[in-house]
Design an enzyme around this catalytic site. Structure first.
Site, PDB file in Angstrom:
ATOM      1  N   LYS A 178       0.841  -1.188   0.000  1.00 28.79           N
ATOM      2  CA  LYS A 178       0.000   0.000   0.000  1.00 28.79           C
ATOM      3  C   LYS A 178       0.884   1.249   0.000  1.00 28.79           C
ATOM      4  O   LYS A 178       1.988   1.236   0.546  1.00 28.79           O
ATOM      5  CB  LYS A 178      -0.881  -0.026   1.252  1.00 28.79           C
ATOM      6  CG  LYS A 178      -1.881   1.110   1.372  1.00 28.79           C
ATOM      7  CD  LYS A 178      -2.679   0.950   2.656  1.00 28.79           C
ATOM      8  CE  LYS A 178      -3.748   2.017   2.813  1.00 28.79           C
ATOM      9  NZ  LYS A 178      -4.521   1.834   4.069  1.00 28.79           N
ATOM     10  N   SER A 229      -9.181   2.085   3.321  1.00 32.49           N
ATOM     11  CA  SER A 229      -8.273   2.843   2.485  1.00 32.49           C
ATOM     12  C   SER A 229      -7.301   1.981   1.687  1.00 32.49           C
ATOM     13  O   SER A 229      -6.533   2.494   0.863  1.00 32.49           O
ATOM     14  CB  SER A 229      -7.477   3.821   3.351  1.00 32.49           C
ATOM     15  OG  SER A 229      -6.725   3.153   4.345  1.00 32.49           O
ATOM     16  N   SER A 271      -9.422  -0.524   7.353  1.00 31.81           N
ATOM     17  CA  SER A 271      -8.815  -0.214   6.059  1.00 31.81           C
ATOM     18  C   SER A 271      -8.254  -1.408   5.306  1.00 31.81           C
ATOM     19  O   SER A 271      -8.067  -1.335   4.095  1.00 31.81           O
ATOM     20  CB  SER A 271      -7.703   0.815   6.235  1.00 31.81           C
ATOM     21  OG  SER A 271      -8.236   2.055   6.620  1.00 31.81           O
TER      22      SER A 271
END
Length: 561
Positions: free
Chosen positions: A130, A205, A229
């Site tokens: 990420k 996210s 997330s």
């Protein structure tokens, strides 16, 4: 800075990313809404590359590399190519380290050939990240134009450990601006879409990471989790997502939103196409003694007895709690069906399942949000003001810039004293919740409390862009610091998951959520469940997650449908 400066910076970064994809890996524009089959149909991947990237079990891929059935170079090239394809149809990437990844893979192959052994437990395995984990020599913008020139001087600690364990770092994935969204859109890279249906969100996210995994452009990656997330995107995209307890995995060197807020800590959140991937990467990181590199990482090695479920009768005849709803938002029909399916599968496997009544969830949610927004928005402003980039206030495509959803509305900052009171309230709620968990020993029939809790990941599946609601079913476990795991179960079937009439609602928000459900819109979209254990029981959670996963996927199992 001129008002157009941030647009120029964002455009240059997007062009740089596009130029990093070799022309022979590009595909023609596609119009279909489900893009999962494109890697197999576009002609970019060879038959061997399709075989490699179609694997889901990380343990099998590692074994094939270690035994030289496939070289790391072959595996890495296959995943680089498939990640490039995935990006072209979902917009999931922020960085493509293809050249350096292929070079590293060749070096690992040479080591294996010369020494007859692997470098470490992740030898030759491509791992995605990420866009929060720093990679030396590159900026980690996290969706902010003002961070595009902040080049990392060293890898994040967890990235250092992955490299030392033999992993190949090859891509980073997209995030929402500020991170504090359950969707994925920012002004630098744009919007990431769900490969099952591009009109739907992949979540956030860690939405870019989930979309990449769903496309099999990765088999194992790292997300993060402060309120769901890693788990919510996993649920929306049909993969596995793991949230450990605070400080169990090393965080140092990662960038973050709300940086410095440590009452509810952001954690490293492994994500994978298999349960084996979550277990393998967690053990590899812990075996590397991360506390020697990160002062906040707990000095707690991989717990072999915990993974053997020594405190849970070796995994035989477990008792699970099941929470059907949290008393604030009632889940949509496919989510409830997934819970029924898991309950039936576990009971058929010899385990028991008892109902769990939610306790003070509304209060926990209010405390959590108040802690997150205690700065009154100063963190966001500090990140945006250097380039004049606007704050995204709605995730709806084409939204009016003046439309502000509830959690983006300006708030007065809290004094230190008022923030301390919230911390005290959270501490009390954690104690009360622990007592509730322990009290279940009177109902389990095993003489011990429930071994783990089953509950929704969210009250809905992947929704149209701009339609997500608060992540209440996941953020509670961040506030309480309970490890949690998202496991895929089924897909929405309109013939079964029909609209159910209701006369009473918990609140206006609950009624709005009920009206959002349309089985035809969500047809074929993944549905998962969440599994939760007590703090610092990561190994037990992963072991019980495997038990649940095995029960779900038992070929003869049809109960609960």
């Amino acid at each position: 800075m001129s008002s157009g400066k941030w647009q120029e910076l964002a455009k240059a970064k997007r062009e740089q990313l596009q130029q990093g994809i070799p022309k022979e890996w590009t595909i023609s524009p596609r119009s279909e809404s489900n893009v999962l089959q494109i890697p197999g149909e576009c002609g970019v991947l060879s038959s061997q590359e399709l075989e490699i990237t179609s694997l889901s079990d990380v343990s099998v891929l590692l074994r094939n590399i270690a035994t030289a059935k496939w070289s790391s170079l072959e595996v890495t090239r296959a995943f680089c190519k498939r990640a490039a394809i995935a990006h072209q149809v979902t917009n999931c990437l922020t960085d493509a380290f293809f050249d350096s990844a292929l070079k590293k893979a060749a070096e690992l192959d040479d080591y294996l050939q010369r020494n007859g052994k692997v470098v470490g437990p992740l030898h030759g395995l491509p791992i995605s990240l990420k866009d929060q984990f720093q990679v030396k020599g590159y900026p980690t913008p996290m969706g902010y134009t003002s961070w595009l020139d902040k080049v990392a001087e060293e890898d994040a600690v967890v990235v250092q450990i992955l490299r030392e364990s033999g992993a190949v770092i090859y891509v980073r994935t997209n995030v929402p601006q500020t991170l504090m969204w359950t969707e994925t859109y920012n002004n630098v890279y744009g919007r990431t879409v769900n490969p099952f249906n591009t009109s739907l969100t992949p979540g956030g996210s860690s939405g870019g990471e989930a979309a990449l995994l769903a496309m099999h452009g990765s088999i194992l990656g790292l997300g993060t989790d402060i309120g769901g997330s890693s788990r919510l995107p996993a649920h929306f995209c049909g993969v596995y997502g793991f949230k450990p307890s605070y400080h169990r995995l090393p965080w140092y060197g990662a960038v973050n939103s709300l940086d410095g807020q440590e009452s509810i800590s952001t954690v490293v959140g492994p994500m994978s196409t298999s349960m084996s991937g979550l277990q393998i990467i967690t053990k590899a990181i812990l075996d590397a003694k991360p506390w020697r590199k990160d002062p906040q990482a707990l000095r707690k090695p991989w717990d072999h007895e915990g993974y053997a479920l020594s405190e849970h009768v070796g995994g035989k005849r477990l008792c699970f709690g099941i929470m059907w709803d949290d008393g604030t938002l009632k889940p949509h029909p496919p989510v409830l069906r997934a819970l029924r399916q898991v309950k039936g599968a576990l009971e058929a496997a010899g385990h028991s399942v008892i109902d769990w009544t939610p306790y003070k969830h509304g209060e926990i949610y209010d405390v959590t949000r108040a802690i997150w927004y205690a700065d009154g928005g100063e963190d966001y402003e500090a990140c945006l003001s250097p380039t004049g980039e606007p704050l995204i206030n709605s995730m709806k495509p084409g939204a009016d810039p003046h439309e502000v959803v509830a959690h983006r509305k300006p708030r007065e900052p809290l004094s230190a004293y008022k923030l301390w009171q919230l911390h005290k309230q959270k501490r009390r709620l954690r104690k009360e919740h622990l007592d509730r968990w322990e009290s279940t020993s009177s109902r389990t029939g095993t003489g011990r409390p429930i071994d783990a809790l089953l509950c929704p990941v969210a009250p809905y599946v992947a929704v149209p862009h701009g339609q997500t609601r608060s992540a209440v079913y996941t953020m509670i476990w961040n506030a309480l610091d309970y490890p949690a795991l998202a496991i895929p179960v089924t897909k929405v079937d309109p013939s079964v998951d029909t609209v159910q009439s209701r006369e009473r609602f918990f609140s206006p928000d609950d009624e709005t959520l009920h009206k959002l459900y349309d089985p035809e819109i969500f047809k074929g979209v993944p549905v998962g469940i969440q599994l939760v254990t007590q703090p610092q029981e990561e190994e037990a959670l992963l072991a019980m997650g495997q038990i649940v996963d095995d029960a779900i996927r038992k070929p003869s199992e049809t109960c609960g449908l």
